[in-house]
Structure formats: structure tokens, C-alpha cells
Design a protein around this motif. Structure first.
Motif, PDB file in Angstrom:
ATOM      1  N   SER A  42       0.814  -1.212   0.000  1.00  0.00           N
ATOM      2  CA  SER A  42       0.000   0.000   0.000  1.00  0.00           C
ATOM      3  C   SER A  42       0.851   1.267   0.000  1.00  0.00           C
ATOM      4  O   SER A  42       1.572   1.528   0.964  1.00  0.00           O
ATOM      5  N   PRO A  43       0.742   2.088  -1.045  1.00  0.00           N
ATOM      6  CA  PRO A  43       1.433   3.375  -1.039  1.00  0.00           C
ATOM      7  C   PRO A  43       0.969   4.272   0.117  1.00  0.00           C
ATOM      8  O   PRO A  43       1.759   5.037   0.677  1.00  0.00           O
ATOM      9  N   ASP A  44      -0.313   4.170   0.485  1.00  0.00           N
ATOM     10  CA  ASP A  44      -0.825   4.966   1.607  1.00  0.00           C
ATOM     11  C   ASP A  44      -0.120   4.584   2.905  1.00  0.00           C
ATOM     12  O   ASP A  44       0.211   5.446   3.715  1.00  0.00           O
ATOM     13  N   MET A  45       0.101   3.279   3.120  1.00  0.00           N
ATOM     14  CA  MET A  45       0.804   2.840   4.329  1.00  0.00           C
ATOM     15  C   MET A  45       2.256   3.326   4.315  1.00  0.00           C
ATOM     16  O   MET A  45       2.795   3.691   5.357  1.00  0.00           O
ATOM     17  N   SER A  46       2.878   3.327   3.154  1.00  0.00           N
ATOM     18  CA  SER A  46       4.264   3.811   3.072  1.00  0.00           C
ATOM     19  C   SER A  46       4.345   5.292   3.410  1.00  0.00           C
ATOM     20  O   SER A  46       5.254   5.727   4.114  1.00  0.00           O
ATOM     21  N   ARG A  47       3.384   6.071   2.937  1.00  0.00           N
ATOM     22  CA  ARG A  47       3.358   7.505   3.270  1.00  0.00           C
ATOM     23  C   ARG A  47       3.122   7.705   4.770  1.00  0.00           C
ATOM     24  O   ARG A  47       3.793   8.511   5.411  1.00  0.00           O
ATOM     25  N   LEU A  48       2.174   6.948   5.328  1.00  0.00           N
ATOM     26  CA  LEU A  48       1.886   7.054   6.760  1.00  0.00           C
ATOM     27  C   LEU A  48       3.107   6.627   7.590  1.00  0.00           C
ATOM     28  O   LEU A  48       3.445   7.278   8.585  1.00  0.00           O
ATOM     29  N   ALA A  49       3.773   5.554   7.167  1.00  0.00           N
ATOM     30  CA  ALA A  49       4.968   5.088   7.886  1.00  0.00           C
ATOM     31  C   ALA A  49       6.054   6.160   7.873  1.00  0.00           C
ATOM     32  O   ALA A  49       6.729   6.372   8.883  1.00  0.00           O
ATOM     33  N   MET A  50       6.226   6.862   6.763  1.00  0.00           N
ATOM     34  CA  MET A  50       7.236   7.919   6.712  1.00  0.00           C
ATOM     35  C   MET A  50       6.846   9.090   7.611  1.00  0.00           C
ATOM     36  O   MET A  50       7.711   9.674   8.271  1.00  0.00           O
ATOM     37  N   GLN A  51       5.568   9.414   7.673  1.00  0.00           N
ATOM     38  CA  GLN A  51       5.120  10.451   8.620  1.00  0.00           C
ATOM     39  C   GLN A  51       5.462  10.020  10.054  1.00  0.00           C
ATOM     40  O   GLN A  51       5.944  10.828  10.850  1.00  0.00           O
ATOM     41  N   ASN A  52       5.210   8.756  10.360  1.00  0.00           N
ATOM     42  CA  ASN A  52       5.517   8.258  11.701  1.00  0.00           C
ATOM     43  C   ASN A  52       7.019   8.246  11.956  1.00  0.00           C
ATOM     44  O   ASN A  52       7.465   8.520  13.070  1.00  0.00           O
ATOM     45  N   ALA A  53       7.812   7.955  10.937  1.00  0.00           N
ATOM     46  CA  ALA A  53       9.277   7.991  11.078  1.00  0.00           C
ATOM     47  C   ALA A  53       9.739   9.404  11.423  1.00  0.00           C
ATOM     48  O   ALA A  53      10.659   9.584  12.231  1.00  0.00           O
ATOM     49  N   ARG A  54       9.101  10.409  10.824  1.00  0.00           N
ATOM     50  CA  ARG A  54       9.435  11.800  11.164  1.00  0.00           C
ATOM     51  C   ARG A  54       9.102  12.087  12.626  1.00  0.00           C
ATOM     52  O   ARG A  54       9.886  12.709  13.332  1.00  0.00           O
ATOM     53  N   SER A  55       7.942  11.618  13.083  1.00  0.00           N
ATOM     54  CA  SER A  55       7.558  11.893  14.473  1.00  0.00           C
ATOM     55  C   SER A  55       8.459  11.142  15.461  1.00  0.00           C
ATOM     56  O   SER A  55       8.649  11.603  16.584  1.00  0.00           O
ATOM     57  N   TYR A  56       9.036  10.034  15.054  1.00  0.00           N
ATOM     58  CA  TYR A  56      10.003   9.301  15.874  1.00  0.00           C
ATOM     59  C   TYR A  56      11.407   9.901  15.744  1.00  0.00           C
ATOM     60  O   TYR A  56      12.320   9.449  16.409  1.00  0.00           O
ATOM     61  N   ALA A  57      11.579  10.855  14.839  1.00  0.00           N
ATOM     62  CA  ALA A  57      12.892  11.440  14.534  1.00  0.00           C
ATOM     63  C   ALA A  57      13.863  10.377  14.024  1.00  0.00           C
ATOM     64  O   ALA A  57      15.053  10.386  14.336  1.00  0.00           O
ATOM     65  N   LEU A  58      13.345   9.467  13.178  1.00  0.00           N
ATOM     66  CA  LEU A  58      14.162   8.378  12.637  1.00  0.00           C
ATOM     67  C   LEU A  58      14.150   8.347  11.109  1.00  0.00           C
ATOM     68  O   LEU A  58      14.597   7.373  10.505  1.00  0.00           O
ATOM     69  N   LYS A  59      13.670   9.410  10.474  1.00  0.00           N
ATOM     70  CA  LYS A  59      13.523   9.384   9.015  1.00  0.00           C
ATOM     71  C   LYS A  59      14.843   9.186   8.275  1.00  0.00           C
ATOM     72  O   LYS A  59      14.844   8.680   7.161  1.00  0.00           O
ATOM     73  N   ASP A  60      15.961   9.528   8.896  1.00  0.00           N
ATOM     74  CA  ASP A  60      17.260   9.358   8.244  1.00  0.00           C
ATOM     75  C   ASP A  60      17.746   7.910   8.268  1.00  0.00           C
ATOM     76  O   ASP A  60      18.703   7.581   7.571  1.00  0.00           O
ATOM     77  N   ARG A  61      17.099   7.060   9.053  1.00  0.00           N
ATOM     78  CA  ARG A  61      17.528   5.658   9.161  1.00  0.00           C
ATOM     79  C   ARG A  61      16.552   4.695   8.502  1.00  0.00           C
ATOM     80  O   ARG A  61      16.716   3.475   8.596  1.00  0.00           O
ATOM     81  N   VAL A  62      15.527   5.226   7.820  1.00  0.00           N
ATOM     82  CA  VAL A  62      14.490   4.366   7.265  1.00  0.00           C
ATOM     83  C   VAL A  62      14.127   4.783   5.846  1.00  0.00           C
ATOM     84  O   VAL A  62      14.233   5.951   5.479  1.00  0.00           O
ATOM     85  N   LYS A  63      13.726   3.801   5.068  1.00  0.00           N
ATOM     86  CA  LYS A  63      13.236   4.026   3.702  1.00  0.00           C
ATOM     87  C   LYS A  63      12.049   3.092   3.507  1.00  0.00           C
ATOM     88  O   LYS A  63      12.092   1.938   3.954  1.00  0.00           O
ATOM     89  N   TYR A  64      10.994   3.578   2.882  1.00  0.00           N
ATOM     90  CA  TYR A  64       9.804   2.755   2.635  1.00  0.00           C
ATOM     91  C   TYR A  64       9.574   2.624   1.139  1.00  0.00           C
ATOM     92  O   TYR A  64       9.611   3.611   0.404  1.00  0.00           O
ATOM     93  N   ASP A  65       9.323   1.388   0.717  1.00  0.00           N
ATOM     94  CA  ASP A  65       9.063   1.073  -0.680  1.00  0.00           C
ATOM     95  C   ASP A  65       7.718   0.369  -0.806  1.00  0.00           C
ATOM     96  O   ASP A  65       7.210  -0.205   0.158  1.00  0.00           O
ATOM     97  N   CYS A  66       7.180   0.381  -2.017  1.00  0.00           N
ATOM     98  CA  CYS A  66       5.968  -0.369  -2.319  1.00  0.00           C
ATOM     99  C   CYS A  66       6.349  -1.603  -3.119  1.00  0.00           C
ATOM    100  O   CYS A  66       7.216  -1.541  -3.997  1.00  0.00           O
ATOM    101  N   GLY A  67       5.714  -2.706  -2.801  1.00  0.00           N
ATOM    102  CA  GLY A  67       5.978  -3.939  -3.524  1.00  0.00           C
ATOM    103  C   GLY A  67       5.386  -5.134  -2.802  1.00  0.00           C
ATOM    104  O   GLY A  67       4.700  -4.984  -1.790  1.00  0.00           O
TER     105      GLY A  67
END
Length: 181
Positions: A42-67
Motif C-alpha cells: 500500500s502506497p498509503d501505508m508507506s506515506r503514513l509510515a514515513m510520517q511516523n518515522a518523522r515523528s520518531y525522529a528516525l527518518k534518516d535511518r528508514v526508507k519505505y518502498d511499495c511492492g
């Protein structure tokens, strides 16, 4: 906690079926010098996961893909670990997904897969149903339990794929599959 207890504490991990990302983000938060790639259909879940990564202050250590898990868009021997929770019963081709997990793991890499089990005790099914709030999502819980596998079914499946080194454990409401490439 179970992922860390399985030995997945370092390196670059792949999470299959990351949903909103909380499991992988908690893993990142509780480990150091680790990176995470999440994969979800789900692209929607990937977008939501990246928003959550920002709130965790971990966006620099994570990448989300669809597949899809049965056709992982990654090169061989890329990840130090692969984990997933609650998605096995949704895999359209579990044998191929197990083989893909094995393919993308580095030699010595660890995997951790957990999900519900269809043959959980009736009282646990009832307690889960009763405790699920809001009530309108209870049918989805029952659907997930009914689609889940038993430990015996998983063991039979793993005999026919590359990840035949797995340890399959029945737990009160679920199944835990761990192994090493």
C-alpha cells in the motif's frame, strides 16, 4: 522485543508488510547504528509510515518502498535481517515469499516472522474478539484468524522452500518463525 530477542540487533533490516511502521520504528529506536527498509503493498501505508518515522525522529535511518513479498525489488544478499509481524496470512504466495526472504538475506542473516495462528484456543479467540475496539473491526480480526496458518502447515510449507532451516514455534495466539541463512 521479540525481534531483538531473536538476535536481530544490528545492520540493515527489511520489514515486509510494514503498515503504519510502528514495529520497525520501535526496532530502530531500540537499536543503534541500524537501518530499516520497509516494504508494503500500500502506497498509503508507506506515506503514513514515513510520517511516523518523522515523528520518531528516525527518518534518516528508514526508507519505505511499495511492492510484494513474493517479488522483492532488492538484490541478492542485501539485508542483514528480515522481519515481519501479522502479514503472513495475507501473503498471496507464501512459498515464494519465504524463498525471496532467503534470497535477499546475506549469508548468516537472520529472519523473524510472526503471525496469528488459526488453531489458537477458543477462549483466546473470544478474548481477542471481546478486547478489539472499536467493535466494527472485529470481523476483520476473525477474518485474519481464519486466514492464518497452523504451525504444522507452516512446517510443511517450509520443507518445500529454501528456508528449511526455520524454527517454527506455536505460541498462545500465534506462530513465531525464526532462522538463519
Amino acid at each position: 522485543r521479540s525481534i531483538i530477542e531473536s538476535g536481530i540487533v544490528s545492520g540493515h533490516a527489511l520489514e515486509i508488510g510494514h503498515g503504519p511502521g510502528y514495529l520497525g520504528l520501535e526496532w530502530l529506536k531500540n537499536t543503534t547504528q541500524t537501518r530499516l527498509t520497509g516494504l508494503d503493498i500500500s502506497p498509503d501505508m508507506s506515506r503514513l509510515a514515513m510520517q511516523n518515522a518523522r515523528s520518531y525522529a528516525l527518518k534518516d535511518r528508514v526508507k519505505y518502498d511499495c511492492g510484494r513479498g513474493d517479488d522483492l525489488p532488492y538484490e541478492d544478499n542485501l539485508f542483514d535481517a528480515v522481519f515481519t509481524n501479522g502479514s503472513l496470512h495475507e501473503w498471496s504466495n507464501p512459498l515464494e515469499t519465504f524463498n525471496e526472504i532467503f534470497r535477499v538475506l546475506k549469508p548468516g542473516g537472520l529472519y523473524f516472522i510472526s503471525d496469528l495462528r488459526r488453531d489458537m484456543p477458543f477462549y483466546m479467540r473470544y478474548l481477542l474478539w471481546w478486547g478489539t475496539k472499536p467493535a466494527f473491526i472485529r470481523p476483520y480480526l476473525i477474518s485474519s484468524i481464519n486466514a492464518a496458518y497452523t504451525a504444522g502447515e507452516i512446517k510443511g510449507m517450509l520443507k518445500r522452500c529454501l528456508t528449511n532451516t526455520a524454527l517454527v514455534e506455536s505460541q498462545l495466539i500465534g506462530i513465531k518463525i525464526t532462522g538463519k541463512k
